[in-house]
Design a protein around this motif. Sequence first.
Motif, PDB file in Angstrom:
ATOM      1  N   LEU A 199      43.776 -42.051  88.381  1.00  0.00           N
ATOM      2  CA  LEU A 199      43.202 -43.378  88.609  1.00  0.00           C
ATOM      3  C   LEU A 199      44.138 -44.467  88.104  1.00  0.00           C
ATOM      4  N   ALA A 200      44.738 -44.245  86.924  1.00  0.00           N
ATOM      5  CA  ALA A 200      45.654 -45.232  86.352  1.00  0.00           C
ATOM      6  C   ALA A 200      46.910 -45.385  87.201  1.00  0.00           C
ATOM      7  N   VAL A 237      45.300 -48.241  82.794  1.00  0.00           N
ATOM      8  CA  VAL A 237      46.120 -47.559  81.795  1.00  0.00           C
ATOM      9  C   VAL A 237      45.539 -47.722  80.401  1.00  0.00           C
ATOM     10  N   GLU A 238      44.994 -48.918  80.128  1.00  0.00           N
ATOM     11  CA  GLU A 238      44.481 -49.187  78.780  1.00  0.00           C
ATOM     12  C   GLU A 238      43.245 -48.357  78.453  1.00  0.00           C
ATOM     13  N   HIS A 239      42.667 -47.704  79.449  1.00  0.00           N
ATOM     14  CA  HIS A 239      41.466 -46.889  79.215  1.00  0.00           C
ATOM     15  C   HIS A 239      41.785 -45.390  79.143  1.00  0.00           C
ATOM     16  N   LEU A 240      43.051 -45.060  78.991  1.00  0.00           N
ATOM     17  CA  LEU A 240      43.463 -43.655  79.035  1.00  0.00           C
ATOM     18  C   LEU A 240      43.372 -42.943  77.693  1.00  0.00           C
ATOM     19  N   ALA A 241      43.116 -43.646  76.619  1.00  0.00           N
ATOM     20  CA  ALA A 241      43.265 -43.082  75.272  1.00  0.00           C
ATOM     21  C   ALA A 241      42.537 -41.751  75.089  1.00  0.00           C
ATOM     22  N   SER A 242      41.251 -41.714  75.395  1.00  0.00           N
ATOM     23  CA  SER A 242      40.486 -40.484  75.143  1.00  0.00           C
ATOM     24  C   SER A 242      40.951 -39.344  76.036  1.00  0.00           C
ATOM     25  N   SER A 243      41.278 -39.668  77.290  1.00  0.00           N
ATOM     26  CA  SER A 243      41.754 -38.627  78.206  1.00  0.00           C
ATOM     27  C   SER A 243      43.104 -38.070  77.747  1.00  0.00           C
ATOM     28  N   LEU A 244      43.991 -38.951  77.287  1.00  0.00           N
ATOM     29  CA  LEU A 244      45.302 -38.493  76.817  1.00  0.00           C
ATOM     30  C   LEU A 244      45.180 -37.616  75.581  1.00  0.00           C
ATOM     31  N   GLN A 245      44.215 -37.922  74.727  1.00  0.00           N
ATOM     32  CA  GLN A 245      43.993 -37.065  73.556  1.00  0.00           C
ATOM     33  C   GLN A 245      43.591 -35.656  73.988  1.00  0.00           C
ATOM     34  N   LEU A 246      42.680 -35.568  74.933  1.00  0.00           N
ATOM     35  CA  LEU A 246      42.234 -34.262  75.423  1.00  0.00           C
ATOM     36  C   LEU A 246      43.369 -33.522  76.128  1.00  0.00           C
ATOM     37  N   SER A 292      50.948 -42.407  72.853  1.00  0.00           N
ATOM     38  CA  SER A 292      49.986 -41.353  73.207  1.00  0.00           C
ATOM     39  C   SER A 292      50.371 -40.683  74.524  1.00  0.00           C
ATOM     40  N   LEU A 293      50.908 -41.470  75.457  1.00  0.00           N
ATOM     41  CA  LEU A 293      51.345 -40.896  76.727  1.00  0.00           C
ATOM     42  C   LEU A 293      52.590 -40.034  76.513  1.00  0.00           C
ATOM     43  N   LEU A 294      53.534 -40.525  75.709  1.00  0.00           N
ATOM     44  CA  LEU A 294      54.741 -39.755  75.428  1.00  0.00           C
ATOM     45  C   LEU A 294      54.403 -38.437  74.745  1.00  0.00           C
ATOM     46  N   THR A 295      53.418 -38.465  73.846  1.00  0.00           N
ATOM     47  CA  THR A 295      53.028 -37.236  73.149  1.00  0.00           C
ATOM     48  C   THR A 295      52.457 -36.216  74.121  1.00  0.00           C
ATOM     49  N   ALA A 296      51.591 -36.676  75.030  1.00  0.00           N
ATOM     50  CA  ALA A 296      51.040 -35.767  76.040  1.00  0.00           C
ATOM     51  C   ALA A 296      52.145 -35.238  76.952  1.00  0.00           C
ATOM     52  N   PHE A 297      53.061 -36.100  77.329  1.00  0.00           N
ATOM     53  CA  PHE A 297      54.213 -35.753  78.162  1.00  0.00           C
ATOM     54  C   PHE A 297      55.024 -34.645  77.486  1.00  0.00           C
ATOM     55  N   ARG A 298      55.354 -34.846  76.218  1.00  0.00           N
ATOM     56  CA  ARG A 298      56.162 -33.878  75.476  1.00  0.00           C
ATOM     57  C   ARG A 298      55.450 -32.538  75.347  1.00  0.00           C
ATOM     58  N   CYS A 299      54.149 -32.580  75.021  1.00  0.00           N
ATOM     59  CA  CYS A 299      53.398 -31.328  74.845  1.00  0.00           C
ATOM     60  C   CYS A 299      53.293 -30.554  76.156  1.00  0.00           C
ATOM     61  N   GLY A 300      53.164 -31.290  77.270  1.00  0.00           N
ATOM     62  CA  GLY A 300      53.121 -30.616  78.564  1.00  0.00           C
ATOM     63  C   GLY A 300      54.415 -29.873  78.857  1.00  0.00           C
ATOM     64  N   LEU A 301      55.538 -30.495  78.547  1.00  0.00           N
ATOM     65  CA  LEU A 301      56.831 -29.840  78.752  1.00  0.00           C
ATOM     66  C   LEU A 301      57.004 -28.654  77.806  1.00  0.00           C
ATOM     67  N   GLN A 302      56.540 -28.797  76.577  1.00  0.00           N
ATOM     68  CA  GLN A 302      56.616 -27.667  75.646  1.00  0.00           C
ATOM     69  C   GLN A 302      55.803 -26.485  76.151  1.00  0.00           C
ATOM     70  N   PHE A 303      54.641 -26.767  76.725  1.00  0.00           N
ATOM     71  CA  PHE A 303      53.834 -25.684  77.299  1.00  0.00           C
ATOM     72  C   PHE A 303      54.589 -24.967  78.411  1.00  0.00           C
TER      73      PHE A 303
END
Length: 401
Positions: A63-64, A71-80, A127-138
């Motif tokens: 959606l973002a 984008v400003e409403h992504l916080a909770s989704s990015l945490q998950l 928060s987006l960079l952290t999710a990005f990095r963790c996805g690549l690590q996976f």
Amino acid sequence: MAAPRPPPARLSGVMVPAPIQDLEALRALTALFKEQRNRETAPRTIFQRVLDILKKSSHAVELACRDPSQVEHLASSLQLITECFRCLRNACIECSVNQNSIRNLDTIGVAVDLILLFRELRVEQESLLTAFRCGLQFLGNIASRNEDSQSIVWVHAFPELFLSCLNHPDKKIVAYSSMILFTSLNSERMKELEENLNIAIDVIEAHQKQPESEWPFLIITDHFLKSPELVKAMYAKMSNQERVTLLDLIIARLVGDEPLTKDDIPVFLSHAELIAGTFVDQCKMVLKLTSEQHTDDEEALATIRLLDVLCEMTANTDLLSYLQVFPGLLERVIDLLRLIHVAGNDTANIFSSSGCIKAEGDISNMAEGFKSHLIRLIGNLCYKNKDNQDKMKTLRTGEVK
């Protein structure tokens, strides 16, 4: 009265929350997967639940991408999303059973699609960079030592993910995507790189920007330098700065602690053909440095590095015998030495005794270093080779000091 909470499920005798439907539960599961015994006994149903959360949370990212104001409403989704990736990343550590289970759920495809959406957002929220990095690590962990997973990662990730990530401004994203590329490459996939040279050149650029990062370095030394066809194609397309970076790595391999093996020699003979042929064709570019406006000419500096490589190659017996008979090499080196000597005597430039341009390494003066390397190469080419010794006597018209 609230409905009673369902009893916790058990994982290898350790209590874990169930069902997995919120951030706290995911974090608990991520922590459990730090232990090998818990990874080895994890039921497949857990990974399906994590995947369901990942898919649901990814809708907010989609959606973002369509509406930047979201984008400003992504916080909770990015945490998950981040915790889903951390959980899956941990589950894959040294556990092929989990790698296979997670792969068979098509989690790899979901992860790659989501990572590409992250790049599309073009925002640098932590928060987006952290999710990005963790996805690549996976993706790196699920592919580690698992050929079936490597194959699936390659199908989904090549070439878009690498084109999106290898030139990312975040150093960790570059490093993790390089890890995935290194893990997934094999001889067959190297051929695909020849058709997508921008990816290979991005790896060179990544090493140029982050020489301390091991993954781009390993891709180049363990994969690229073993493919003369790829090196030749890359060299033709790269900038001169990128060429210098590649040539530096060839030198590092030649002078490293591990000598070239029998399997390395045919490959490096092909590299020698490219290096010597390019030097013969372009070596007079160095004469640009006699002009003040060209004292930092990148093409001339790349030519200087070609000479450095040839000096190291002729220090190897197997490569020396090939280069001693390379058409035009000895003649061109002698001719260039003469021209540089004349240029240094005629005008004040870096080839004269007053030259002052500094170069990297132990050579205090670039021009002096270049002349000394020309002499070194001539000596190597004439070493125990009477034909070249006689040729040199014929070519010399006077003593060059």
